[in-house]
Design a protein around this motif. Sequence first.
Motif, PDB file in Angstrom:
ATOM      1  N   GLN A  24      -8.751  -1.127   2.374  1.00  0.00           N
ATOM      2  CA  GLN A  24      -9.699  -0.021   2.326  1.00  0.00           C
ATOM      3  C   GLN A  24     -11.015  -0.525   1.748  1.00  0.00           C
ATOM      4  O   GLN A  24     -11.028  -1.515   1.002  1.00  0.00           O
ATOM      5  CB  GLN A  24      -9.142   1.120   1.464  1.00  0.00           C
ATOM      6  N   GLN A  80       0.830  -1.203   0.000  1.00  0.00           N
ATOM      7  CA  GLN A  80       0.000   0.000   0.000  1.00  0.00           C
ATOM      8  C   GLN A  80       0.868   1.258   0.000  1.00  0.00           C
ATOM      9  O   GLN A  80       0.550   2.221  -0.687  1.00  0.00           O
ATOM     10  CB  GLN A  80      -0.931  -0.013   1.209  1.00  0.00           C
ATOM     11  N   PHE A 116      -5.070  -1.314  -3.190  1.00  0.00           N
ATOM     12  CA  PHE A 116      -5.795  -0.553  -2.173  1.00  0.00           C
ATOM     13  C   PHE A 116      -7.024  -1.267  -1.606  1.00  0.00           C
ATOM     14  O   PHE A 116      -7.320  -1.091  -0.428  1.00  0.00           O
ATOM     15  CB  PHE A 116      -6.184   0.823  -2.704  1.00  0.00           C
ATOM     16  N   HIS A 144       0.839   4.035  -2.958  1.00  0.00           N
ATOM     17  CA  HIS A 144       0.632   5.474  -2.762  1.00  0.00           C
ATOM     18  C   HIS A 144       1.776   6.286  -3.377  1.00  0.00           C
ATOM     19  O   HIS A 144       1.543   7.357  -3.944  1.00  0.00           O
ATOM     20  CB  HIS A 144       0.481   5.802  -1.274  1.00  0.00           C
ATOM     21  N   MET A 148     -13.021   2.794  -3.987  1.00  0.00           N
ATOM     22  CA  MET A 148     -12.202   2.512  -5.172  1.00  0.00           C
ATOM     23  C   MET A 148     -12.983   2.657  -6.481  1.00  0.00           C
ATOM     24  O   MET A 148     -12.389   2.688  -7.556  1.00  0.00           O
ATOM     25  CB  MET A 148     -11.658   1.075  -5.133  1.00  0.00           C
ATOM     26  N   TYR A 164      -5.682   0.887  -7.658  1.00  0.00           N
ATOM     27  CA  TYR A 164      -7.020   0.874  -7.077  1.00  0.00           C
ATOM     28  C   TYR A 164      -7.746  -0.442  -7.316  1.00  0.00           C
ATOM     29  O   TYR A 164      -8.750  -0.714  -6.667  1.00  0.00           O
ATOM     30  CB  TYR A 164      -7.852   2.037  -7.632  1.00  0.00           C
TER      31      TYR A 164
END
Length: 127
Positions: free
Chosen positions: A98, A62, A94, A66, A103, A90
């Motif tokens: 998350q 992750q 991610f 980023h 997303m 995404y």
Amino acid sequence: IFYLFLQVLKYCLFTGNDKVMKVLTWKAIQLATKKGMDRNLPGILCVFATSLAKQGKVKTAQELGHVSIVMLEKFPQDIEMCAFTNGMAYGTIFPLLQPFRSMVDPLLQAYNDLKLIGGWTEAMFGS
């Protein structure tokens, strides 16, 4: 040469050759520090982050995802690489920590960008 790195890393991702991925990614980073960053470097980092997520190193993946998204700000006019990197990040990295609902909008944007430039839109359906 960064494009060649990216293509070999994609191949290694699907064949499961993680050691080669690690070496090629570090060589690409070394080359970027010596010669400067190329438009393919965020994609290289994102593919490597996907490999790390596959190995179970989700936090590191992750963070690297980023970093690759932030690096895209250096190439705002390059729609193809932005869509590819956003789709990979995404779609594969991610959502592991998350909620998927957050997303959907970036994935839809990546799909629309790839459709606009005639890219490989079928990959977005898998996400």
